[in-house]
Design an enzyme around this catalytic site. Structure first.
Site, PDB file in Angstrom:
ATOM      1  N   ARG A 181       0.798  -1.230   0.000  1.00 34.11           N
ATOM      2  CA  ARG A 181       0.000   0.000   0.000  1.00 34.11           C
ATOM      3  C   ARG A 181       0.825   1.272   0.000  1.00 34.11           C
ATOM      4  NH1 ARG A 181      -2.776  -4.013   1.763  1.00 34.11           N
ATOM      5  NH2 ARG A 181      -0.837  -4.456   2.814  1.00 34.11           N
ATOM      6  N   THR A 182       1.780   1.357   0.923  1.00 32.90           N
ATOM      7  CA  THR A 182       2.478   2.637   1.076  1.00 32.90           C
ATOM      8  C   THR A 182       3.215   2.986  -0.216  1.00 32.90           C
ATOM      9  OG1 THR A 182       2.675   2.150   3.417  1.00 32.90           O
ATOM     10  CG2 THR A 182       4.033   3.939   2.565  1.00 32.90           C
TER      11      THR A 182
ATOM     12  N   LYS B 258      26.279  -3.574  -2.933  1.00 30.48           N
ATOM     13  CA  LYS B 258      27.741  -3.509  -3.063  1.00 30.48           C
ATOM     14  C   LYS B 258      28.390  -2.869  -1.835  1.00 30.48           C
ATOM     15  CE  LYS B 258      27.278  -2.506  -8.011  1.00 30.48           C
ATOM     16  NZ  LYS B 258      27.508  -1.429  -8.985  1.00 30.48           N
TER      17      LYS B 258
ATOM     18  N   ARG C 299      11.513   3.897   3.350  1.00 28.37           N
ATOM     19  CA  ARG C 299      11.117   2.912   4.386  1.00 28.37           C
ATOM     20  C   ARG C 299      12.325   2.081   4.741  1.00 28.37           C
ATOM     21  NH1 ARG C 299       5.911  -1.023   4.299  1.00 28.37           N
ATOM     22  NH2 ARG C 299       5.010   0.936   5.006  1.00 28.37           N
TER      23      ARG C 299
ATOM     24  N   HIS D 177       5.288   5.728  11.601  1.00 31.45           N
ATOM     25  CA  HIS D 177       4.781   5.659  10.236  1.00 31.45           C
ATOM     26  C   HIS D 177       3.800   6.833  10.095  1.00 31.45           C
ATOM     27  CE1 HIS D 177       3.415   4.244   6.478  1.00 31.45           C
ATOM     28  NE2 HIS D 177       3.181   2.981   6.735  1.00 31.45           N
TER      29      HIS D 177
HETATM   30  C1  NCD Z   1       2.032  -1.179   8.093  1.00 34.63           C
HETATM   31  C2  NCD Z   1       3.523  -0.978   8.233  1.00 34.63           C
HETATM   32  O1  NCD Z   1       4.282  -1.153   7.283  1.00 34.63           O
HETATM   33  O2  NCD Z   1       3.911  -0.593   9.325  1.00 34.63           O
HETATM   34  N1  NCD Z   1       1.621  -1.333   6.770  1.00 34.63           N
HETATM   35  C3  NCD Z   1       1.241  -0.215   6.072  1.00 34.63           C
HETATM   36  O3  NCD Z   1       2.036   0.610   5.740  1.00 34.63           O
HETATM   37  N2  NCD Z   1      -0.057  -0.064   5.816  1.00 34.63           N
HETATM   38  C4  NCD Z   1       1.462  -2.201   8.995  1.00 34.63           C
HETATM   39  C5  NCD Z   1       2.090  -3.562   9.082  1.00 34.63           C
HETATM   40  O4  NCD Z   1       3.030  -3.891   8.372  1.00 34.63           O
HETATM   41  O5  NCD Z   1       1.581  -4.329   9.906  1.00 34.63           O
END
Ligand code: NCD
Length: 305
Positions: free
Chosen positions: A55-56, A84, A105, A133
Site C-alpha cells: 500500500r504505502t 555492493k 522505508r 509511520h
Molecule cells: C504497516 C507498516 O508497514 O507498518 N503497513 C502499512 O504501511 N499499511 C502495517 C504492518 O506492516 O503491519
C-alpha cells in the site's frame, strides 16, 4: 504554517492546526483520484523501500502519477548499489539529484531522521522500524474524520501489537492532538512502549484494558493491527502470542452500530473475513483515503497548493 520543502519524519513534528490543514487539502484531492490533474507536472518522486510494502509504496506512486508527476525507485535494495556496500547517506546524496522528494522505508529506527539531515530534498518517512509511520497516522485520522465526521470526543480502541507496530505509535501521538479516550488491548508482552505511553498520557486519557469484550460497547473506532512477526528478537516469543486475538462477529456483537473497524493492513488472521461485508469494516475504504491523503501531502510538500 509552512509545508513546502518540509520533511515528514515524525507525526510529533506537527501541530493540530497543521494536521487539520493536511486533512483539509486532502479532501480537495478526492475528485482528482480518477480525473487526475497536472498539479505536479514535471516533478519526480523517488521511492526507496528497504522493507516490503504494498500500500504505502503503490499509493505514493499512484498519488504522484494522478497529480501528473513521475516516480523512480526500488523496492528491493538487493538490486541497488546498497548490495555492493554503499551506505544510506551516499545513496541519499545520489538520489536527491534525480528527484524532488524521497519516500523512504527502512527497518531501522532513526534512519528517516538521519536521511532528512543529509538530503536537500524533502524526506517522507514511510516507516522506520517499530518507531513511526507518520503518513499512515494521517490517513487513519483522515478516515476517522471522514467516516465519523469528527475526531474529538471519540473512544478509540487499539488492538494488537502495540510494542513493535509503528502505525500505533504514530497514531497515538496524532490522537494526542485531539480530545479522545484511548483504550489499549494487547497480549502482555506486546503492550505499548513505555516512552510512547508517557508522552501521550500527558495529553489524553489512556486506559490499558484486559480484553476487547469489556470495552467494545463504548468503542467508536477499533484499530486492529497484526503481530509484527519480523520484528521479534526471539522467534519463541512470537510463538507464544501468535493467533492470540481475533475479531469475529461474536467479538463485536455488543458494538455500537456506528463502530468503525480500521486496520493499516496487511491483515493476517486478526480480523475474521466474515467482518469484511459488515458496515463496520472500513479497512478497504481506508486504502482509498490513503491515496487521497498522500495526494494532498505531496501537493503540499512540493509547494503546489
Ligand atoms: C504497516 C507498516 O508497514 O507498518 N503497513 C502499512 O504501511 N499499511 C502495517 C504492518 O506492516 O503491519
Amino acid at each position: 504554517m509552512r509545508f513546502e520543502g518540509r520533511d515528514i519524519v515524525s507525526i510529533k513534528d506537527f501541530t493540530r492546526e497543521e494536521v487539520e490543514h493536511i486533512l483539509k487539502i486532502a479532501k480537495l484531492m478526492e475528485p482528482l483520484t480518477r480525473k487526475g490533474s497536472d498539479l505536479l507536472n514535471g516533478k519526480i518522486l523517488a521511492n526507496l523501500f528497504f522493507e516490503p510494502s504494498t500500500r504505502t509504496k503503490l499509493s505514493f506512486e499512484a498519488a504522484m502519477r494522478r497529480l501528473g508527476g513521475e516516480c523512480i525507485g526500488f523496492s528491493d535494495p538487493t538490486t541497488s548499489s546498497i548490495k555492493k556496500g554503499e551506505n544510506l547517506a551516499d545513496t541519499i546524496r545520489v538520489v536527491e539529484n534525480y528527484s524532488d522528494i524521497i519516500v523512504l522505508r527502512h527497518r531501522l529506527e532513526g534512519v528517516a531522521r538521519m536521511a532528512a539531515e543529509f538530503s536537500t530534498v524533502p524526506i517522507i518517512n514511510a516507516g522506520s522500524g517499530s518507531e513511526e509511520h507518520p503518513t499512515q497516522a494521517l490517513l487513519d485520522l483522515y478516515t476517522i474524520n471522514r467516516e465519523l465526521g469528527r475526531i474529538d470526543g471519540l473512544n478509540i480502541v487499539f488492538v494488537g501489537d502495540l510494542r513493535y507496530g509503528r502505525t500505533v505509535h504514530s497514531l497515538a501521538y496524532a490522537l494526542a492532538l485531539y480530545d479522545v479516550n484511548l483504550y489499549l488491548v494487547s497480549p502482555e508482552i506486546l503492550r505499548m512502549r513505555k516512552e510512547v505511553l508517557k508522552d501521550v498520557k500527558k495529553r489524553i486519557k489512556i486506559f490499558e484494558v484486559e480484553n476487547i469484550e469489556s470495552i467494545i460497547h463504548k468503542a467508536d473506532v477499533l484499530y486492529v493491527t497484526r503481530i509484527q512477526k519480523e520484528r521479534f528478537p526471539d522467534p519463541e516469543e512470537y510463538e507464544k502470542v501468535k493467533g492470540s486475538y481475533r475479531i469475529t462477529l461474536d467479538t463485536i456483537r455488543h458494538a455500537k452500530s456506528s463502530l468503525n473497524i480500521l486496520h493499516p493492513l496487511p491483515r493476517i488472521d486478526e480480523i475474521s473475513p466474515e467482518i469484511d461485508s459488515t458496515p463496520y469494516a472500513k479497512y478497504f475504504k481506508e486504502v482509498w483515503y490513503g491515496l487521497v491523503l498522500r495526494m494532498g501531502l505531496l501537493a503540499l510538500v512540493l509547494g503546489a497548493v
